[in-house]
Design an enzyme around this catalytic site. Structure first.
Site, short mmCIF file in Angstrom:
data_model
loop_
_atom_site.label_atom_id
_atom_site.label_comp_id
_atom_site.label_asym_id
_atom_site.label_seq_id
_atom_site.Cartn_x
_atom_site.Cartn_y
_atom_site.Cartn_z
N ASP A 237 -31.44 -0.46 -42.55
CA ASP A 237 -31.69 0.30 -43.74
C ASP A 237 -30.37 0.78 -44.47
O ASP A 237 -30.59 1.61 -45.47
CB ASP A 237 -32.60 1.24 -43.36
CG ASP A 237 -34.03 1.26 -43.73
OD1 ASP A 237 -34.20 0.09 -44.44
OD2 ASP A 237 -34.61 2.28 -43.96
N LYS B 299 -28.09 -3.72 -46.68
CA LYS B 299 -27.28 -5.09 -46.77
C LYS B 299 -28.00 -5.93 -47.48
O LYS B 299 -27.45 -6.67 -48.35
CB LYS B 299 -27.35 -5.62 -45.17
CG LYS B 299 -26.54 -4.82 -44.25
CD LYS B 299 -26.48 -5.24 -42.87
CE LYS B 299 -27.93 -5.08 -42.21
NZ LYS B 299 -28.30 -3.93 -41.85
N THR B 300 -29.40 -6.09 -47.45
CA THR B 300 -30.13 -6.93 -48.25
C THR B 300 -30.09 -6.71 -49.66
O THR B 300 -29.93 -7.79 -50.25
CB THR B 300 -31.65 -7.21 -47.78
OG1 THR B 300 -31.56 -7.49 -46.29
CG2 THR B 300 -32.46 -8.35 -48.30
N HIS C 245 -31.33 -3.98 -37.28
CA HIS C 245 -32.42 -3.29 -36.37
C HIS C 245 -31.73 -3.74 -34.96
O HIS C 245 -31.36 -4.88 -34.65
CB HIS C 245 -33.74 -4.07 -36.53
CG HIS C 245 -34.74 -3.30 -35.71
ND1 HIS C 245 -34.63 -3.20 -34.15
CD2 HIS C 245 -35.77 -2.57 -35.88
CE1 HIS C 245 -35.61 -2.51 -33.78
NE2 HIS C 245 -36.47 -2.08 -34.94
N1 LIG Z 1 -30.65 4.70 -53.68
C1 LIG Z 1 -30.20 3.53 -53.21
N2 LIG Z 1 -31.13 2.70 -52.22
C2 LIG Z 1 -30.63 1.64 -51.81
C3 LIG Z 1 -29.62 1.11 -52.14
N3 LIG Z 1 -29.47 -0.06 -51.40
C4 LIG Z 1 -30.47 -0.24 -50.49
N4 LIG Z 1 -31.47 0.69 -51.04
C5 LIG Z 1 -32.64 1.01 -50.38
O1 LIG Z 1 -32.49 1.19 -49.03
C6 LIG Z 1 -33.48 0.64 -48.10
C7 LIG Z 1 -33.13 -0.38 -47.35
O2 LIG Z 1 -32.43 -1.58 -47.93
P1 LIG Z 1 -32.23 -2.92 -47.35
O3 LIG Z 1 -31.39 -3.82 -48.21
O4 LIG Z 1 -33.51 -3.53 -46.87
O5 LIG Z 1 -31.63 -2.77 -46.18
P2 LIG Z 1 -30.97 -3.46 -44.83
O6 LIG Z 1 -29.58 -3.10 -44.44
O7 LIG Z 1 -30.88 -4.97 -45.33
O8 LIG Z 1 -31.94 -3.39 -43.73
P3 LIG Z 1 -32.13 -4.15 -42.38
O9 LIG Z 1 -31.82 -5.57 -43.01
O10 LIG Z 1 -33.64 -4.07 -42.07
O11 LIG Z 1 -31.10 -3.99 -41.54
C8 LIG Z 1 -34.59 -0.07 -49.49
O12 LIG Z 1 -35.63 0.95 -49.36
C9 LIG Z 1 -33.56 -0.25 -50.47
O13 LIG Z 1 -34.33 -0.07 -51.55
C10 LIG Z 1 -28.78 1.64 -53.08
O14 LIG Z 1 -27.42 1.42 -53.32
N5 LIG Z 1 -29.09 3.02 -53.56
MG LIG Z 2 -31.70 -6.52 -44.46
#
Ligand SMILES: Nc1nc2c(ncn2[C@@H]2O[C@H](COP(=O)(O)OP(=O)(O)OP(=O)(O)O)[C@@H](O)[C@H]2O)c(=O)[nH]1
Ligand SMILES: [Mg+2]
Length: 632
Positions: A10, A13-14, A61
């Protein structure tokens, strides 16, 4: 160039990959529904000027670290993602440990969600991260605050990633690609994707899958998401493969697609292992572990080679005894996780993919591993000075992905030479020559009457005991150089000739002519004595002496055959290809029942034939007992 993300769940990254490329790497339905990444995702951004950034997006995760590991293999640089809102979390640490253990020293930290933090918080986070990086391969990496929401820092991050450039790893050598996905496209067939770790793969290449050994031809390929004729080291490729037994079920993540030269699966790599300091507890000998190598994931045990324990933070030699075979080459990095797959415990570097099942802890083997643990230019000078004194060039090249010409070059630089598939130092070859010559000389001195030594006797008499095939190569070299002469089954020095008195010489000349003429039914000692008017004891002594020289063989009392004739008779008996009777043998030789039986009884006594009732058959291992059979 390929960048791999890393970081806690969370942390964005994505979202960051999407901000950089416009591509949502979460492609699974379940990922969309749960809002988390489960498996690897891929995204490319073309910058219009021919340059391109490729991303492998990994899950944060804790339950999917094994997928992260499959993606982290083969990347050029790491993009460590830390949320400015949350700071350092468990998988921030674990992913960074993995990056460090993989030896990835090129990377950038993205401090994401900068829109959710104020300047003071951001400075504080940056200081924490800097401290965390300090003890790792990413020490000193840049930390850039970014926001996927408002675009802050995205362009700067992209520019800095591009500036890192490709690592250029694996540009030489044979091809190997670590498979991370395999699927069937309707109308296309089996497609595998993965990163090329070394060499290049071209359309129409005939390759093998490791460990299965299945054959595959590249029908077409994509490199970095574009149709291409060739995929090179460092690029992600999709290969459309065909092969007689190829299907989706036959290939899985963790397999390698390799040049035929590199298909050498192993389940016992010998490694240098480093236990993480954070483990606290020492690692015990024979601990069960999860082993991640390339995109492969198998279970195995750690056989410690030096002590029964390895202290936390320490490194030592180990053999990984795996439940399944994998493709592994020297220099490959391995990540070990605990048996319940909840944490990363250690990293390892392959020293020798082909660890021995026995004597793996012997002093000799540890010295060998000490030498093998060096980089290519330093390894041979050390290795060739070890007690064994030689290398097998094919094995050496295979284990380090070096082409034969490259092995030759390294060998020459180390002051060595190749000889029939083995490599030696020039001084070792010189010493071996001296050893062979000195041993024969000493033998001739002690037994002037003997024709020489048989090869196996020579091998076990030498000061240095070589394995039989290596000795064969060394001996052949001396024979070619005429430093050693071959006389039937015997080896002797060029100067060594057996001298007969002129009188004996004259008699032998006549006798040997008779032995040729009546080769299957030669006259006896008494016949020669009478025919040539020589005393019988003297004639007998002469033939006994020639028998010691290996020229003739006393098949029956006082009845001598020329040695090649005995070899010929063995091959005649063998040519029946089945059990045969004395009468059949006699008919072939046309020498009368009595002599034929004497010969067969001689063969029985010397184990050349085995007798069952009235029938006999030749023991195949004894075919060359009297030297090679003369050509028909
Ligand atoms: N406010 C804000 N929210 C963000 C930003 N980048 C990501 N988010 C939010 O954070 C949450 C997780 O983002 P992801 O990109 O899915 O996180 P992740 O690291 O890929 O998560 P995993 O792949 O499950 O490990 C989402 O609800 C995004 O909208 C940002 O720069 N600012
Ligand atoms: Mg991700």
């Amino acid at each position: 160039m390929i960048v791999g993300t890393a970081g806690h769940i969370d942390h964005g990254k994505t979202a960051l990959v999407k901000a950089l490329t416009g591509v949502d790497a979460d492609r699974l339905k379940e990922e969309k529904a749960r809002g988390i990444t489960i498996d690897l995702g891929y995204a490319y951004s073309d910058l219009g000027d021919g340059r391109q950034l490729g991303f492998v997006d990994v899950p944060g995760h804790e339950r999917f670290v094994h997928n992260m590991l499959a993606g982290a293999t083969g990347i050029d640089a790491a993009l460590l993602v830390v949320s400015a809102a949350e700071g350092i979390k468990p998988q921030t640490v674990e992913h960074l440990q993995i990056v460090d253990l993989l030896g990835l020293d090129r990377g950038i930290v993205a401090l994401t969600k900068a829109d959710l933090a104020d300047d003071d918080q951001i400075l504080e986070r940056m200081a924490e991260i800097e401290t965390l990086l300090d003890a790792t391969s990413l020490k000193g990496a840049e930390i850039i605050p970014v926001s996927a929401l408002n675009g802050q820092g995205i362009d700067e991050l992209k520019a800095k990633l591009l500036a890192l450039g490709e690592s250029g790893k694996g540009a030489t050598g044979y091809a190997r690609l670590a498979v991370d996905r395999c699927f069937v496209l309707s109308g296309t067939g089996v497609v595998v994707t993965g990163t090329v770790h070394a060499g290049e793969i071209k359309v129409d290449d005939r390759l093998l899958l490791t460990p299965s050994g299945l054959e595959a031809r590249v029908r077409s390929l994509h490199a970095q998401n574009r149709p291409a004729q060739v995929g090179r080291a460092g690029e992600r490729c999709a290969l459309n493969l065909t092969g007689p037994r190829l299907n989706k079920e036959a290939i899985r993540r963790g397999d390698w697609v390799v040049s035929t030269e590199l298909h050498v699966p192993t389940d016992r790599p010998d490694v240098r292992l480093k236990l993480l300091a954070s483990e606290g507890q020492p690692l015990k000998h024979w601990s069960p572990v999860h082993v991640h190598l390339g995109s492969a994931h198998v279970m195995g045990r750690v056989a410690l080679l030096q002590d029964s324990n390895l202290a936390a933070g320490a490194s030592g030699l180990a053999q990984l005894v795996l439940d399944e075979k994998v493709g592994a080459l020297a220099g490959d990095r391995i990540i070990l996780r605990d048996p319940s797959a909840t944490r990363t415990i250690a990293g390892a570097t392959v020293i020798d993919p082909f660890g021995p099942p026995r004597n793996r802890r012997s002093e000799r083997r540890l010295a060998e591993l000490g030498a093998l643990g060096n980089v290519d230019t330093a390894v041979l000078p050390k290795l060739l000075r070890l007690e064994s004194g030689f290398i097998e060039t094919t094995r050496f090249g295979q284990s380090r992905n070096l082409r034969p010409a490259e092995v030759d070059r390294l060998l020459r630089e180390a002051g060595g030479e190749t000889l029939e598939g083995y490599g030696f130092l020039a001084e070792t070859l010189a010493a071996a020559r001296l050893d062979i010559v000195d041993t024969l000389k000493a033998f001739h001195q002690s037994k002037a009457d003997a024709p020489g030594l048989q090869p196996e006797r020579l091998r076990v008499t030498l000061k240095k005991r070589w394995p039989a095939p290596v000795f064969r190569a060394l001996l052949d070299r001396e024979v070619r150089a005429k430093a050693v002469m071959v006389d039937g089954p015997f080896l002797h020095l060029p100067g060594h000739s057996l001298t007969l008195t002129p009188r004996d010489e004259a008699l032998w000349k006549k006798i040997s002519a008779d032995l040729v003429r009546e080769r299957f039914k030669p006259p006896r000692v008494r016949d020669f004595a009478q025919t040539y008017g020589a005393p019988e004891p003297e004639t007998r002594k002469l033939l006994q002496r020639l028998a010691r020289l290996g020229r003739v063989i006393e098949v029956a009392p006082d009845q001598y055959f020329l040695r090649p004739v005995v070899a010929e008779m063995v091959s005649i008996a063998h040519a029946f290809g089945r059990d045969f009777s004395a009468a059949e043998f006699r008919d072939k030789l046309d020498n009368g029942r009595k002599v034929a039986i004497l010969i067969l009884e001689f063969f029985d006594r010397h184990g050349v034939t085995v007798r069952r009732g009235d029938l006999r058959r030749v023991v195949p291992q004894k075919l060359e007992q009297y030297g090679p059979a003369p050509k028909a």
